[in-house]
Design a protein around this motif. Structure first.
Motif, mmCIF file in Angstrom:
data_model
loop_
_atom_site.group_PDB
_atom_site.id
_atom_site.type_symbol
_atom_site.label_atom_id
_atom_site.label_comp_id
_atom_site.label_asym_id
_atom_site.label_seq_id
_atom_site.Cartn_x
_atom_site.Cartn_y
_atom_site.Cartn_z
ATOM 1 N N THR A 42 1.034 -1.113 0.106
ATOM 2 C CA THR A 42 -0.052 -0.049 0.085
ATOM 3 C C THR A 42 1.113 1.196 0.060
ATOM 4 N N SER A 43 1.825 1.350 0.810
ATOM 5 C CA SER A 43 2.989 2.173 0.781
ATOM 6 C C SER A 43 3.451 2.176 -0.598
ATOM 7 N N LEU B 161 3.756 -6.702 -3.304
ATOM 8 C CA LEU B 161 3.217 -7.591 -2.694
ATOM 9 C C LEU B 161 3.848 -9.051 -2.634
ATOM 10 N N TRP B 162 4.348 -9.312 -3.977
ATOM 11 C CA TRP B 162 4.737 -10.714 -4.399
ATOM 12 C C TRP B 162 5.930 -11.154 -3.458
ATOM 13 N N PRO C 201 8.072 -12.953 -0.455
ATOM 14 C CA PRO C 201 7.631 -13.762 0.500
ATOM 15 C C PRO C 201 7.721 -13.211 1.687
ATOM 16 N N SER C 202 8.200 -11.756 2.162
ATOM 17 C CA SER C 202 7.887 -11.203 3.459
ATOM 18 C C SER C 202 6.694 -10.591 3.459
ATOM 19 N N HIS C 203 5.922 -10.430 2.559
ATOM 20 C CA HIS C 203 4.531 -9.882 2.551
ATOM 21 C C HIS C 203 3.535 -10.591 1.954
ATOM 22 N N GLY C 204 3.215 -10.525 0.693
ATOM 23 C CA GLY C 204 1.791 -11.166 0.285
ATOM 24 C C GLY C 204 2.383 -12.651 -0.368
ATOM 25 N N GLY C 205 3.690 -12.788 -0.730
ATOM 26 C CA GLY C 205 4.206 -14.090 -1.059
ATOM 27 C C GLY C 205 4.139 -15.141 0.084
ATOM 28 N N ALA C 206 3.800 -14.715 1.402
ATOM 29 C CA ALA C 206 4.129 -15.567 2.332
ATOM 30 C C ALA C 206 3.099 -16.840 2.446
ATOM 31 N N GLU D 125 0.813 -21.498 -6.672
ATOM 32 C CA GLU D 125 1.157 -20.301 -7.204
ATOM 33 C C GLU D 125 0.242 -19.395 -7.574
ATOM 34 N N MET D 126 -1.035 -19.476 -7.349
ATOM 35 C CA MET D 126 -2.210 -18.412 -7.707
ATOM 36 C C MET D 126 -2.198 -17.593 -6.096
ATOM 37 N N PHE D 127 -1.842 -18.168 -5.125
ATOM 38 C CA PHE D 127 -2.247 -17.628 -3.675
ATOM 39 C C PHE D 127 -1.768 -16.214 -3.467
ATOM 40 N N THR D 128 -0.794 -15.862 -4.184
ATOM 41 C CA THR D 128 -0.576 -14.362 -3.720
ATOM 42 C C THR D 128 -1.639 -13.575 -4.946
ATOM 43 N N VAL D 129 -1.763 -14.093 -6.018
ATOM 44 C CA VAL D 129 -2.543 -13.474 -7.033
ATOM 45 C C VAL D 129 -3.812 -13.248 -6.120
ATOM 46 N N ILE D 130 -4.646 -14.114 -5.337
ATOM 47 C CA ILE D 130 -5.625 -14.053 -4.590
ATOM 48 C C ILE D 130 -5.607 -12.836 -3.706
ATOM 49 N N PHE D 131 -4.495 -12.874 -2.962
ATOM 50 C CA PHE D 131 -4.183 -11.528 -2.027
ATOM 51 C C PHE D 131 -4.278 -10.366 -2.498
ATOM 52 N N ALA D 132 -3.541 -10.360 -3.712
ATOM 53 C CA ALA D 132 -3.519 -9.014 -4.643
ATOM 54 C C ALA D 132 -4.987 -8.621 -5.064
#
Ligand code: SDX
Length: 432
Positions: free
Chosen positions: A240-241, A264-265, A267-272, A383-390
């Motif tokens: 967001t920042s 977001l991608w 792994p410390s953020h949405g890739g987790a 591999e779609m998990f972070t796309v869901i987060f986004a």
């Protein structure tokens, strides 16, 4: 604007006769802030790598109390929203600041439904990606490319343009997300359907084929809606920042959100969420958990318990609590409540929460720890998990962008502590 109390902070600096008075502002909740902007004029910068103690802006969208494990969206607690609201209603709340009336909600849902299709020419963009391209790489590209199609609504100073852009992004993210999955499967894209709910439509675009009728399970549609809802916004997190910083240059909202997707991608953020499932897969069985807990505590070992820890929450992430409940509900309704992956995750959580290292460092499960288990149960590939987060985070990104652009703002331009070489003259190559 923040309430500027008569309170000040006084900064005494060695060798400087006159202490520097810095104004203190109070918000409606949370810590007061010290306005340090005048320090530059006194020859100083503040120094706060990672912005651990820095408020970069004023916002009224989301409030987090990390010590109490509280998350409010426009004042409403996340557990109440998860239980009583739905994702599109939360989108409306984030964008407009108030829960919609019945009529306003119907109009908003109808507006979103009528923006779910993407320009047919966008379909050709996907042909440029290999089938094994990571869907987040595709999303970075195609979301940014949306700005190539909407020249009619890119005047960021026009409130109506900002409004239709917000609706287009919320509406089209699931369509593009499903397209990135279908591309990887070598299957035809499935058009959105206006007779379906938001989450139901997404799952239909993900898993239907032209060959037969595909019925989305109401249980899975409800779980998917809950997942989107729990990811909708989270104050000034890294992505967001990033959206705010990109938007502060006047970049169009599609490009700014594409920058947020890229951030977001990690792994410390949405890739987790993807990293949690890969971690559980690597651990393999509950007997190996103690070994991995040891690795996580070893300073010389880069291994971390993914889905654990948080910059702000030093208590249980309230989203993780709801996510865990949802996990049980979904797996029970699917008849897989004895899922070995879930059993391992719960045992890992139990052991970690009893371990003094995690207790002392106040490390708790975060939103990503259980989300992947639900997504796996719904049939979403890892591999779609972070796309869901986004997709879920889009209303948060665009609400923050709109909040910034909708009132006076400055381009974001941090400074630095320079530790490089002092000035020196160029040396010709034959003299080096
Ligand atoms: C999200 O900001 C947001 O709001 C993000 C988010 C959102 O909705 O937008 O909530 C979504 O990104 C959730 C976080 C997902 N990431 C992970 O689950 C990855 C694992 N977590 C860690 O990488 C870490 O906890 C972070 C990145 C999330 C937070 O890092 P910080 O705040 O910079 O804290 P830190 O890395 O300095 O950790 C503090 C200490 C360190 O030990 P010391 O150096 O003090 O000795 O705790 C340790 C760390 O080594 N630590 C962990 C750990 N997380 C922190 N040790 C083992 N396993 C972990 N998971």
């Amino acid at each position: 604007m923040a309430d500027q109390k008569s309170k000040h902070a006084t900064l005494a600096i060695d060798g400087v006769d006159t202490p520097i008075e810095l104004p203190i502002y109070s918000g409606s909740l949370g810590p007061d802030v010290i306005d340090v902007s005048k320090l530059t004029g006194q020859g100083y910068f503040t120094y706060d790598p990672g912005f651990v103690s820095t408020a970069a802006c004023e916002s009224g969208i989301t409030y987090i109390d990390g010590d109490q494990g509280i998350l409010l969206h426009r004042g409403y607690p996340i557990d109440q929203l998860a239980e009583k609201s739905d994702y599109l209603e939360l989108c409306y709340l984030l964008l407009n600041g108030e829960l919609p009336s019945g009529t306003a909600k119907e109009e908003f849902v109808s507006t979103i439904k009528n923006h779910t299709m993407v320009n047919e020419q966008l379909r050709t963009f996907f042909q440029g990606f290999r089938p094994d391209a990571h869907p987040m790489a595709i999303m970075c590209g195609v979301v940014g490319a949306l700005s190539a199609f909407y020249h009619d609504s890119l005047d960021i100073d026009d409130e109506e343009h900002r409004k239709i852009t917000a609706h287009r992004l919320i509406a089209k993210m699931p369509t593009l997300a499903a397209m990135s999955y279908k591309h990887s499967q070598g299957q035809p894209f499935i058009y959105p359907r206006n007779d379906m709910g938001y989450a139901e439509n997404f799952l239909h675009m993900m898993f239907a084929t032209p060959c037969e009728e595909y019925k989305v399970s109401p249980t899975l549609a409800r779980a998917m809606d809950r997942i989107f809802l729990l990811h909708a916004d989270h104050e000034q997190n890294a992505s967001t920042s990033t959206v705010r910083l990109a938007g502060s240059t006047g970049a169009n909202p599609f490009a700014s959100v594409a920058a947020g997707i890229a951030a977001l991608w990690g792994p410390s953020h949405g890739g987790a969420n993807e990293a949690v499932l890969n971690m559980l897969d690597e651990i393999g069985n509950v007997d190996k958990i103690p070994e991995y807990i040891r690795k996580a505590k070893d300073k010389n070992d880069p291994f971390r318990i993914m889905g654990f820890g948080h910059r702000v929450y030093k208590n249980y992430d309230p989203r993780a609590t709801v996510m865990q409940q949802t996990c049980h509900e979904v797996l029970e309704e699917l008849g897989v409540e004895n899922d070995p992956i879930l059993a391992m995750a719960r045992e890992l959580e139990r052991i970690a929460l009893e371990d003094e290292y995690f207790v002392e460092k106040r490390l708790y499960p975060n939103v990503d720890f259980y989300s992947g288990i639900i997504l796996k149960a719904i049939g979403i590939p890892v591999e779609m998990f972070t796309v869901i987060f986004a997709t879920g985070r889009t209303p948060g990104w665009i609400a923050h962008w709109n909040e910034m652009i909708g009132s006076p703002y400055k381009i974001g331009r941090p400074r630095q502590l320079y530790t490089g070489s002092p000035k020196r003259d160029f040396v010709e190559v034959d003299k080096r």
